[in-house]
Design a protein around this motif. Structure first.
Motif, PDB file in Angstrom:
ATOM      1  N   LEU A   1      11.097  40.033  -8.241  1.00  0.00           N
ATOM      2  CA  LEU A   1      10.156  39.298  -9.088  1.00  0.00           C
ATOM      3  C   LEU A   1      10.133  37.793  -8.836  1.00  0.00           C
ATOM      4  O   LEU A   1       9.073  37.164  -8.921  1.00  0.00           O
ATOM      5  N   TRP A   2      11.277  37.211  -8.539  1.00  0.00           N
ATOM      6  CA  TRP A   2      11.357  35.748  -8.524  1.00  0.00           C
ATOM      7  C   TRP A   2      11.633  35.126  -7.160  1.00  0.00           C
ATOM      8  O   TRP A   2      11.334  33.966  -6.945  1.00  0.00           O
ATOM      9  N   LEU A   3      12.191  35.887  -6.230  1.00  0.00           N
ATOM     10  CA  LEU A   3      12.548  35.280  -4.949  1.00  0.00           C
ATOM     11  C   LEU A   3      11.675  35.762  -3.796  1.00  0.00           C
ATOM     12  O   LEU A   3      11.836  35.296  -2.682  1.00  0.00           O
ATOM     13  N   ALA A   4      10.800  36.704  -4.079  1.00  0.00           N
ATOM     14  CA  ALA A   4       9.968  37.250  -3.005  1.00  0.00           C
ATOM     15  C   ALA A   4       9.073  36.191  -2.374  1.00  0.00           C
ATOM     16  O   ALA A   4       8.724  36.282  -1.195  1.00  0.00           O
ATOM     17  N   GLN A   5       8.710  35.167  -3.151  1.00  0.00           N
ATOM     18  CA  GLN A   5       7.858  34.102  -2.625  1.00  0.00           C
ATOM     19  C   GLN A   5       8.673  32.970  -2.008  1.00  0.00           C
ATOM     20  O   GLN A   5       8.121  31.926  -1.676  1.00  0.00           O
ATOM     21  N   SER A   6       9.975  33.187  -1.889  1.00  0.00           N
ATOM     22  CA  SER A   6      10.850  32.163  -1.291  1.00  0.00           C
ATOM     23  C   SER A   6      11.631  32.772  -0.135  1.00  0.00           C
ATOM     24  O   SER A   6      12.837  33.012  -0.231  1.00  0.00           O
ATOM     25  N   PRO A   7      10.953  33.045   0.976  1.00  0.00           N
ATOM     26  CA  PRO A   7      11.626  33.702   2.107  1.00  0.00           C
ATOM     27  C   PRO A   7      12.801  32.902   2.646  1.00  0.00           C
ATOM     28  O   PRO A   7      13.779  33.486   3.126  1.00  0.00           O
ATOM     29  N   LEU A   8      12.744  31.577   2.559  1.00  0.00           N
ATOM     30  CA  LEU A   8      13.865  30.774   3.043  1.00  0.00           C
ATOM     31  C   LEU A   8      15.106  30.982   2.180  1.00  0.00           C
ATOM     32  O   LEU A   8      16.238  31.026   2.695  1.00  0.00           O
ATOM     33  N   THR A   9      14.894  31.115   0.876  1.00  0.00           N
ATOM     34  CA  THR A   9      16.029  31.364  -0.024  1.00  0.00           C
ATOM     35  C   THR A   9      16.664  32.712   0.265  1.00  0.00           C
ATOM     36  O   THR A   9      17.892  32.847   0.318  1.00  0.00           O
ATOM     37  N   ILE A  10      15.826  33.722   0.459  1.00  0.00           N
ATOM     38  CA  ILE A  10      16.337  35.055   0.777  1.00  0.00           C
ATOM     39  C   ILE A  10      17.068  35.040   2.113  1.00  0.00           C
ATOM     40  O   ILE A  10      18.142  35.636   2.259  1.00  0.00           O
ATOM     41  N   ALA A  11      16.505  34.356   3.089  1.00  0.00           N
ATOM     42  CA  ALA A  11      17.154  34.274   4.402  1.00  0.00           C
ATOM     43  C   ALA A  11      18.507  33.583   4.284  1.00  0.00           C
ATOM     44  O   ALA A  11      19.487  33.995   4.917  1.00  0.00           O
ATOM     45  N   ALA A  12      18.573  32.531   3.472  1.00  0.00           N
ATOM     46  CA  ALA A  12      19.838  31.830   3.273  1.00  0.00           C
ATOM     47  C   ALA A  12      20.869  32.754   2.620  1.00  0.00           C
ATOM     48  O   ALA A  12      22.048  32.772   3.008  1.00  0.00           O
ATOM     49  N   LEU A  13      20.433  33.539   1.616  1.00  0.00           N
ATOM     50  CA  LEU A  13      21.332  34.491   0.963  1.00  0.00           C
ATOM     51  C   LEU A  13      21.842  35.534   1.963  1.00  0.00           C
ATOM     52  O   LEU A  13      23.019  35.898   1.953  1.00  0.00           O
ATOM     53  N   MET A  14      20.939  36.022   2.797  1.00  0.00           N
ATOM     54  CA  MET A  14      21.334  37.021   3.793  1.00  0.00           C
ATOM     55  C   MET A  14      22.371  36.451   4.753  1.00  0.00           C
ATOM     56  O   MET A  14      23.368  37.107   5.077  1.00  0.00           O
ATOM     57  N   MET A  15      22.139  35.231   5.221  1.00  0.00           N
ATOM     58  CA  MET A  15      23.058  34.626   6.176  1.00  0.00           C
ATOM     59  C   MET A  15      24.396  34.319   5.507  1.00  0.00           C
ATOM     60  O   MET A  15      25.460  34.495   6.110  1.00  0.00           O
ATOM     61  N   PHE A  16      24.356  33.864   4.262  1.00  0.00           N
ATOM     62  CA  PHE A  16      25.572  33.594   3.499  1.00  0.00           C
ATOM     63  C   PHE A  16      26.384  34.889   3.338  1.00  0.00           C
ATOM     64  O   PHE A  16      27.602  34.911   3.557  1.00  0.00           O
ATOM     65  N   ALA A  17      25.688  35.964   2.947  1.00  0.00           N
ATOM     66  CA  ALA A  17      26.363  37.252   2.780  1.00  0.00           C
ATOM     67  C   ALA A  17      26.928  37.749   4.107  1.00  0.00           C
ATOM     68  O   ALA A  17      28.031  38.311   4.155  1.00  0.00           O
ATOM     69  N   ALA A  18      26.192  37.545   5.201  1.00  0.00           N
ATOM     70  CA  ALA A  18      26.660  37.988   6.517  1.00  0.00           C
ATOM     71  C   ALA A  18      27.963  37.289   6.890  1.00  0.00           C
ATOM     72  O   ALA A  18      28.903  37.927   7.378  1.00  0.00           O
ATOM     73  N   GLY A  19      28.021  35.975   6.670  1.00  0.00           N
ATOM     74  CA  GLY A  19      29.246  35.241   6.978  1.00  0.00           C
ATOM     75  C   GLY A  19      30.413  35.716   6.129  1.00  0.00           C
ATOM     76  O   GLY A  19      31.527  35.911   6.631  1.00  0.00           O
ATOM     77  N   GLY A  20      30.166  35.918   4.842  1.00  0.00           N
ATOM     78  CA  GLY A  20      31.221  36.384   3.952  1.00  0.00           C
ATOM     79  C   GLY A  20      31.702  37.779   4.297  1.00  0.00           C
ATOM     80  O   GLY A  20      32.901  38.066   4.290  1.00  0.00           O
TER      81      GLY A  20
END
Length: 238
Positions: free
Chosen positions: A178-197
């Motif tokens: 609902l809230w982050l679908a329009q923020s692809p950069l935020t989602i990409a950052a979360l994905m990369m953060f999760a990948a590193g962790g």
């Protein structure tokens, strides 16, 4: 079926893999000690494999489509260092819940990313849902065994706790949808953060080759080695 309903059902199913793994661990008693040890190591190895596949097949490829090389490196390292600091903290307070913490810290951002992936029609959404479920099963298994060592919580209480934590999946997935679908950069950052962790956790807590107590540098070396490959792939693609 509406995408929002799919997000809720898939993230809930993925979350329920945690108490399912705990149930398997509760009833895992085999007469042969050798076979019991073999099963435990196999479950750990399976978890490591699914975590690595989530990083290599979904999280990093999806993230680098939106992020620059410098941003990819930054968020990837932030994830690794965040998990390292959590690892150090858990070591200092001597808690038996490091596997539980690791399970939650990758489940929540992945669920957010899953919800957003459905919102913008990513073809990897179903694959990510499957990988989250597959990794939660062995993580629930390991977290249950780790928490039962302390004897502070009963088996039923741990399984109930894991069941309640499964609800974080739909909450996170709906938030992403609902809230982050329009923020692809935020989602990409979360994905990369999760990948590193996740990659840090694989080499620090899961991979049998690097189980050094009170030593955190080796898994960070593995993380940097993986990062060099990611940046090299991005450089070649451009």
């Amino acid at each position: 079926m509406p995408y929002l309903v799919q997000v809720i059902l898939l993230t809930l199913a993925a979350g329920l893999a945690m108490p399912a793994g705990a149930l398997i661990a509760r009833f895992e008693h085999i007469q042969s000690d050798w076979l019991e040890q073999e099963l435990r190591h196999s479950v750990v190895a399976f978890g490591a494999g699914t975590l690595l596949s989530a990083v290599a097949l979904v999280l990093v490829p999806e993230a680098i489509q939106e992020l620059s090389m410098s941003s990819s490196a930054l968020y990837f390292l932030m994830g690794g260092f965040a998990f390292m600091l959590l690892d150090i903290l858990l070591q200092k307070i001597n808690t038996p819940a490091s596997q539980l913490a690791a399970m939650l810290t990758d489940f929540v951002p992945e669920s957010i990313a899953l919800g957003a992936a459905f919102a913008y029609g990513s073809s990897s959404a179903l694959l990510l849902a499957l990988l989250i479920a597959l990794q939660n099963l062995p993580e629930g298994f390991n977290a249950y065994r780790e928490m039962r060592v302390s004897k502070h919580l009963s088996s039923k209480m741990i399984i109930l706790m894991f069941g309640l934590m499964a609800l974080l999946g739909p909450l996170s997935g709906v938030a992403g949808y609902l809230w982050l679908a329009q923020s692809p950069l935020t989602i990409a950052a979360l994905m990369m953060f999760a990948a590193g962790g996740i990659l840090y956790s694989i080499f620090q807590d899961i991979a049998p080759q690097v189980p050094l107590q009170k030593h955190w540098a080796p898994p960070m070396g593995a993380l940097l080695g993986f990062l060099i490959g990611v940046l090299g792939s991005m450089a070649l693609s451009h």
